[in-house]
Design a protein around this motif. Structure first.
Motif, PDB file in Angstrom:
ATOM      1  N   GLU A   1       0.804  -1.221   0.000  1.00 14.17           N
ATOM      2  CA  GLU A   1       0.000   0.000   0.000  1.00 14.17           C
ATOM      3  C   GLU A   1       0.837   1.272   0.000  1.00 14.17           C
ATOM      4  N   SER A   2       2.154   1.135   0.052  1.00 15.74           N
ATOM      5  CA  SER A   2       3.019   2.317  -0.056  1.00 15.74           C
ATOM      6  C   SER A   2       3.103   2.823  -1.488  1.00 15.74           C
ATOM      7  N   ALA A   3       2.792   1.951  -2.447  1.00 14.66           N
ATOM      8  CA  ALA A   3       2.915   2.310  -3.868  1.00 14.66           C
ATOM      9  C   ALA A   3       1.611   2.901  -4.379  1.00 14.66           C
ATOM     10  N   ASN A   4       1.710   3.991  -5.122  1.00 12.13           N
ATOM     11  CA  ASN A   4       0.519   4.673  -5.637  1.00 12.13           C
ATOM     12  C   ASN A   4       0.330   4.531  -7.142  1.00 12.13           C
ATOM     13  N   SER A   5       1.388   4.134  -7.868  1.00 19.57           N
ATOM     14  CA  SER A   5       1.287   4.024  -9.321  1.00 19.57           C
ATOM     15  C   SER A   5       1.903   2.713  -9.794  1.00 19.57           C
ATOM     16  N   LEU A   6       1.214   2.046 -10.694  1.00 15.74           N
ATOM     17  CA  LEU A   6       1.680   0.793 -11.275  1.00 15.74           C
ATOM     18  C   LEU A   6       2.073   1.039 -12.722  1.00 15.74           C
ATOM     19  N   HIS A   7       3.330   0.778 -13.051  1.00 16.14           N
ATOM     20  CA  HIS A   7       3.835   0.985 -14.406  1.00 16.14           C
ATOM     21  C   HIS A   7       3.801  -0.355 -15.155  1.00 16.14           C
ATOM     22  N   ILE A   8       3.163  -0.364 -16.296  1.00 17.57           N
ATOM     23  CA  ILE A   8       2.981  -1.592 -17.062  1.00 17.57           C
ATOM     24  C   ILE A   8       3.743  -1.496 -18.371  1.00 17.57           C
ATOM     25  N   GLU A   9       4.585  -2.511 -18.635  1.00 17.80           N
ATOM     26  CA  GLU A   9       5.418  -2.541 -19.839  1.00 17.80           C
ATOM     27  C   GLU A   9       6.257  -1.270 -19.968  1.00 17.80           C
ATOM     28  N   LYS A  10       6.805  -0.823 -18.845  1.00 16.93           N
ATOM     29  CA  LYS A  10       7.675   0.353 -18.825  1.00 16.93           C
ATOM     30  C   LYS A  10       8.909   0.045 -17.982  1.00 16.93           C
TER      31      LYS A  10
ATOM     32  N   TYR B   1       8.347   3.729  -4.580  1.00 18.17           N
ATOM     33  CA  TYR B   1       7.889   4.604  -3.501  1.00 18.17           C
ATOM     34  C   TYR B   1       9.060   4.916  -2.582  1.00 18.17           C
ATOM     35  N   HIS B   2       8.891   5.940  -1.758  1.00 17.82           N
ATOM     36  CA  HIS B   2       9.916   6.325  -0.790  1.00 17.82           C
ATOM     37  C   HIS B   2       9.420   5.946   0.594  1.00 17.82           C
ATOM     38  N   ASP B   3      10.209   5.187   1.340  1.00 19.82           N
ATOM     39  CA  ASP B   3       9.759   4.712   2.653  1.00 19.82           C
ATOM     40  C   ASP B   3      10.197   5.615   3.796  1.00 19.82           C
ATOM     41  N   GLY B   4      10.687   6.806   3.448  1.00 23.79           N
ATOM     42  CA  GLY B   4      11.153   7.740   4.465  1.00 23.79           C
ATOM     43  C   GLY B   4      12.655   7.727   4.625  1.00 23.79           C
TER      44      GLY B   4
ATOM     45  N   THR C   1      21.849   4.976  -6.561  1.00 23.22           N
ATOM     46  CA  THR C   1      22.508   5.814  -5.561  1.00 23.22           C
ATOM     47  C   THR C   1      22.403   5.149  -4.193  1.00 23.22           C
ATOM     48  N   ASP C   2      23.044   5.752  -3.210  1.00 24.63           N
ATOM     49  CA  ASP C   2      22.979   5.215  -1.846  1.00 24.63           C
ATOM     50  C   ASP C   2      21.572   5.310  -1.275  1.00 24.63           C
ATOM     51  N   GLU C   3      20.758   6.195  -1.841  1.00 23.31           N
ATOM     52  CA  GLU C   3      19.396   6.386  -1.337  1.00 23.31           C
ATOM     53  C   GLU C   3      18.378   5.518  -2.075  1.00 23.31           C
ATOM     54  N   THR C   4      18.850   4.733  -3.035  1.00 19.60           N
ATOM     55  CA  THR C   4      17.929   3.931  -3.848  1.00 19.60           C
ATOM     56  C   THR C   4      18.195   2.441  -3.663  1.00 19.60           C
TER      57      THR C   4
END
Length: 330
Positions: free
Chosen positions: A29-38, A47-50, A91-94
């Protein structure tokens, strides 16, 4: 997604892929958008978990039988997953996760690699241990099939995972989640959501759009509610209403006895009339008296049962009130 047997890219008919996309996206539920064939994936969401920006990329493979061999994985799946890392530097944040989902199992050597990758992520072993163990049979042959050879091999393997789900398991998992959101609408919601995902050839669908398709909010009900979706106040109000209906004061135990006397008096009156069938009158009078006495017995039993029921419901309400008071004190 291109089918494994070849052919032009096609969205229609990719039921397994759509089910897998719904299964993983809805439950996170943290994710708001679903990318299909992308993003070089069958489907993806971010999503960003903080603390970290988490990116999930999925390849979904459905087969009628057999298993996913190392040769097929190395030549057809791994190069696609590598593109995730070529497209954007990590990156270190990803944190990037690349996941293979299939209705069939993977060959044993892939399974052993996945087990060690999970141990690596858990901190049980280091990269040097994993790379040394799998260097000759896995890593060297994998590097030969990758576009950038060894440049992204560590990132790729660190982020790789394999998930096995049958079509039936995906459907069950989706409907199980939807029942947590809106009890009674899981099957209908699942069909509408899959229809919406299937309609997208290559693009993005939001959780809100899937909500609109399903007809209810795609978020698990809070722990303060139950499967009915009612609030605690509504639940207690309903319990108190039931409580007020039951109890000894609500049952007229003596009513059958009073009614019996009235009917016996009426029968006595009929006995004094001319041309009365005495045999039939006697039969009806006797049977009526017996039935009233049986009804009296049942009413008394009902009163005892309702008294016990009322007491137990009252204790449940008292239990709710006492735990609520403790929570307020905290």
């Amino acid at each position: 997604m291109t089918q494994e047997g070849g052919g032009a890219p096609q969205r229609r008919g990719q039921e397994y892929q759509d089910l897998a996309a719904a299964y993983y996206f809805l439950r996170d539920e943290s994710a708001n958008s679903l990318h299909i064939e992308k993003h070089h994936a069958d489907f993806a969401f971010f999503y960003h978990d903080g603390e970290y920006k988490r990116k999930f990329y999925f390849e979904a493979k459905s087969r009628k039988r057999g298993q996913i061999t190392w040769s097929y994985f190395s030549k057809n799946i791994a190069p696609n997953l590598e593109k995730v890392f070529i497209e954007e530097e990590t990156t270190d944040e990803t944190i990037k996760n690349v996941v293979l989902v299939s209705n069939v199992q993977v060959q044993q050597k892939i399974g052993k690699l996945v087990d060690d990758i999970r141990r690596l992520r858990d901190g049980a072993i280091g990269w040097n241990v994993l790379s040394t163990k799998h260097e000759r049979k896995i890593i060297d042959s994998l590097v030969d099939d990758l576009e950038e050879e060894s440049k992204y091999i560590e990132e790729l393997l660190r982020g790789f995972d394999f998930k096995h789900h049958t079509k039936k398991e995906l459907i069950h998992g989706i409907e199980e989640y939807l029942r947590e959101c809106s009890p009674g609408k899981a099957r209908f919601g699942r069909k509408k959501i899959i229809d919406k995902i299937e309609s997208i050839d290559s693009g993005t669908v939001t959780r809100e759009e899937l909500q609109n398709a399903a007809g209810f909010r795609l978020k698990r009900l809070e722990h303060s509610t139950n499967s009915s979706g009612q609030t605690p106040e509504e639940l207690q109000s309903a319990a108190q209403e039931v409580h007020s209906k039951y109890g000894p004061d609500n049952i007229e135990v003596d009513e059958p006895a009073r009614s019996k006397e009235d009917i016996l008096d009426y029968a006595e009156y009929l006995r004094g009339k001319d041309k009365v069938d005495e045999v039939l009158l006697e039969t009806l009078e006797s049977r009526t008296e017996e039935n009233f006495e049986e009804l009296q017995r049942l009413r008394e039993q009902e009163r005892r049962t309702e008294t016990e029921l009322s007491q137990d419901i009252g204790k449940l309400i008292d239990m709710d009130d006492s735990t609520s008071s403790e929570a307020d004190d905290d």
